[in-house]
Design an enzyme around this catalytic site. Structure first.
Site, mmCIF file in Angstrom:
data_model
loop_
_atom_site.group_PDB
_atom_site.id
_atom_site.type_symbol
_atom_site.label_atom_id
_atom_site.label_comp_id
_atom_site.label_asym_id
_atom_site.label_seq_id
_atom_site.Cartn_x
_atom_site.Cartn_y
_atom_site.Cartn_z
ATOM 1 N N SER A 58 2.502 45.926 212.470
ATOM 2 C CA SER A 58 2.436 47.378 212.688
ATOM 3 C C SER A 58 1.431 47.729 213.762
ATOM 4 C CB SER A 58 1.973 48.093 211.421
ATOM 5 O OG SER A 58 2.735 47.744 210.326
ATOM 6 N N HIS A 83 9.137 45.399 216.049
ATOM 7 C CA HIS A 83 8.596 46.258 214.988
ATOM 8 C C HIS A 83 9.701 47.114 214.373
ATOM 9 C CE1 HIS A 83 5.598 49.698 213.875
ATOM 10 N NE2 HIS A 83 5.851 48.924 212.847
ATOM 11 N N GLU A 122 10.887 49.058 217.635
ATOM 12 C CA GLU A 122 9.939 49.184 218.751
ATOM 13 C C GLU A 122 9.689 47.749 219.246
ATOM 14 O OE1 GLU A 122 6.055 50.570 217.433
ATOM 15 O OE2 GLU A 122 5.928 51.933 219.120
ATOM 16 N N ASN A 126 2.753 53.956 215.537
ATOM 17 C CA ASN A 126 1.603 54.195 214.655
ATOM 18 C C ASN A 126 0.441 54.888 215.340
ATOM 19 O OD1 ASN A 126 2.421 53.417 212.058
ATOM 20 N ND2 ASN A 126 2.545 51.321 212.800
HETATM 21 P P1 NAI Z 1 4.418 42.949 201.695
HETATM 22 O O1 NAI Z 1 3.065 42.838 201.092
HETATM 23 O O2 NAI Z 1 5.507 43.689 200.981
HETATM 24 O O3 NAI Z 1 5.013 41.449 202.000
HETATM 25 C C1 NAI Z 1 4.268 40.427 202.597
HETATM 26 C C2 NAI Z 1 4.856 39.083 202.123
HETATM 27 O O4 NAI Z 1 4.269 38.035 202.918
HETATM 28 C C3 NAI Z 1 4.555 38.745 200.656
HETATM 29 O O5 NAI Z 1 5.775 38.437 199.986
HETATM 30 C C4 NAI Z 1 3.652 37.509 200.750
HETATM 31 O O6 NAI Z 1 3.863 36.586 199.682
HETATM 32 C C5 NAI Z 1 4.088 36.921 202.072
HETATM 33 N N1 NAI Z 1 3.128 36.024 202.725
HETATM 34 C C6 NAI Z 1 1.788 36.159 202.824
HETATM 35 N N2 NAI Z 1 1.274 35.133 203.538
HETATM 36 C C7 NAI Z 1 2.316 34.336 203.894
HETATM 37 C C8 NAI Z 1 2.431 33.131 204.647
HETATM 38 N N3 NAI Z 1 1.358 32.527 205.165
HETATM 39 N N4 NAI Z 1 3.666 32.589 204.830
HETATM 40 C C9 NAI Z 1 4.764 33.174 204.293
HETATM 41 N N5 NAI Z 1 4.709 34.330 203.576
HETATM 42 C C10 NAI Z 1 3.497 34.902 203.384
HETATM 43 O O7 NAI Z 1 4.186 43.540 203.171
HETATM 44 P P2 NAI Z 1 5.181 44.409 204.104
HETATM 45 O O8 NAI Z 1 4.993 45.848 203.835
HETATM 46 O O9 NAI Z 1 6.540 43.800 204.038
HETATM 47 O O10 NAI Z 1 4.537 44.147 205.552
HETATM 48 C C11 NAI Z 1 4.744 42.942 206.254
HETATM 49 C C12 NAI Z 1 4.414 43.162 207.733
HETATM 50 O O11 NAI Z 1 5.240 44.214 208.257
HETATM 51 C C13 NAI Z 1 2.964 43.586 208.014
HETATM 52 O O12 NAI Z 1 2.557 43.015 209.233
HETATM 53 C C14 NAI Z 1 3.091 45.106 208.150
HETATM 54 O O13 NAI Z 1 2.059 45.662 208.929
HETATM 55 C C15 NAI Z 1 4.440 45.218 208.852
HETATM 56 N N6 NAI Z 1 5.114 46.507 208.698
HETATM 57 C C16 NAI Z 1 5.062 47.204 207.516
HETATM 58 C C17 NAI Z 1 5.715 48.432 207.393
HETATM 59 C C18 NAI Z 1 5.677 49.192 206.095
HETATM 60 O O14 NAI Z 1 6.141 50.344 206.065
HETATM 61 N N7 NAI Z 1 5.174 48.622 205.017
HETATM 62 C C19 NAI Z 1 6.467 49.012 208.510
HETATM 63 C C20 NAI Z 1 6.536 48.167 209.686
HETATM 64 C C21 NAI Z 1 5.839 46.978 209.765
#
Ligand code: NAI
Length: 284
Positions: free
Chosen positions: A119, A140, A152, A190
């Site tokens: 993000s 993104h 993006e 963002n």
């Molecule tokens: P989340 O917390 O739902 O999922 C993250 C996942 O990554 C978890 O299942 C975790 O077990 C896994 N994980 C952690 N370390 C790992 C590794 N070393 N290898 C493999 N898997 C690993 O997080 P979310 O919301 O899906 O965010 C993920 C990314 O997307 C972040 O960079 C966030 O900034 C970005 N993002 C989030 C948005 C949102 O609305 N939440 C929107 C756009 C981008």
């Protein structure tokens, strides 16, 4: 270059959505996570989304089965050794992402593109841990991924035109609209959205209005489909705080100072919808 096989790393709310849209668009997808439980949850949420599409007549049962067959899960990064594209969607933490990209650089074939769904973290810095910075790019997606049209696309300092074009073509193949931006803190989405959310939190903090009132003003007055505080709860308050910190540090401008109330909520574990409580209470 032809992109056929894709790995999505991180099976959380973003990674599972990204895996779903790739599988729906005929790519072979490997979904990777360090946690088996996250993989199970991710696959279950994809199946639930597809079942809803079948019920609504947007998808046939046969198509659903074919999409699910294009998806596989793994806890081993080594399975990226035959991938043309890897999209990383792990937690928003530079150390974790750096480690993942370093390993991917060693595992994936030389032609593979390494993309991050970050993000706010600098693509240029992520690219610098690899020996192929010209093949590293930001892709993104917006939340919820199957619904939102925008991707993006962020060019790091060294990203090549060839890499950009391959990702632009892939984005269109997903039925999404690419928008090209350069690598600066918060990119465009963002940098514009988060200060508005932060300001909405300040209005609550200063007692100007309740969360319900702030959201009502922005929905009815500005025609936003969702108020900023509800949106913050959906994004995750920890993610919102993290992005404000990236903006604050990246620009050194006090206008990006995270609201103390946002910090307090995150410290309390009130992370929004995913933890059951943020500005609103969920799941009761
Ligand atoms: P989340 O917390 O739902 O999922 C993250 C996942 O990554 C978890 O299942 C975790 O077990 C896994 N994980 C952690 N370390 C790992 C590794 N070393 N290898 C493999 N898997 C690993 O997080 P979310 O919301 O899906 O965010 C993920 C990314 O997307 C972040 O960079 C966030 O900034 C970005 N993002 C989030 C948005 C949102 O609305 N939440 C929107 C756009 C981008």
């Amino acid at each position: 270059m032809q992109i056929k096989t894709v790995m999505v790393i991180g099976a959380g709310q973003m990674g599972s959505g990204i895996a779903q849209v790739f599988a729906q668009s005929n790519f072979d997808v490997k979904l990777n996570d360090i946690s088996e439980a996250s993989l199970e949850k991710g696959i279950a949420s994809i199946e639930k989304n597809l079942n809803r599409s079948v019920q609504k007549g947007r998808l046939t049962e046969v198509e659903k089965v074919e999409i699910m067959e294009r998806l596989s899960t793994t806890t081993s990064l080594q399975d990226a050794s035959d991938c043309d594209l890897v999209i990383e969607a792990v937690v928003e933490n530079m150390d974790v992402k750096g480690k993942v990209f370093k390993q991917l650089d060693e595992i994936t074939p030389a032609h593979a593109i390494l993309a991050s769904n970050t993000s706010s973290l600098p693509i240029t810095e992520i690219a610098a841990v690899t020996n192929r910075p010209e093949k590293v790019i930001g892709m993104h997606f917006m939340n919820p991924v199957p619904v939102m049209k925008l991707v993006e696309i962020i060019r790091g300092l060294a990203t090549s035109d060839e890499t950009y074009e391959a990702i632009e073509t892939t984005t269109k193949a997903l039925g999404k609209t690419p928008v090209e931006v350069n690598d600066f803190p918060g990119f465009v989405s963002n940098r514009v959205l988060m200060p508005m959310i932060n300001e909405a939190i300040y209005t609550v903090y200063e007692g100007v209005a309740t969360p319900e009132a702030v959201d009502e003003v922005m929905k009815l007055g500005m025609n936003h489909p969702m108020g900023p505080l509800q949106l913050a709860d959906f994004i995750g308050l920890d993610t919102c705080l993290y992005i404000m910190e990236v903006l604050h540090e990246g620009f050194g401008d006090s206008k990006y100072r995270p609201c103390p109330l946002l910090r307090k909520y995150v410290k309390a574990g009130w992370l929004g919808k995913k933890s059951g409580r943020g500005f609103y209470i969920y799941g009761e």
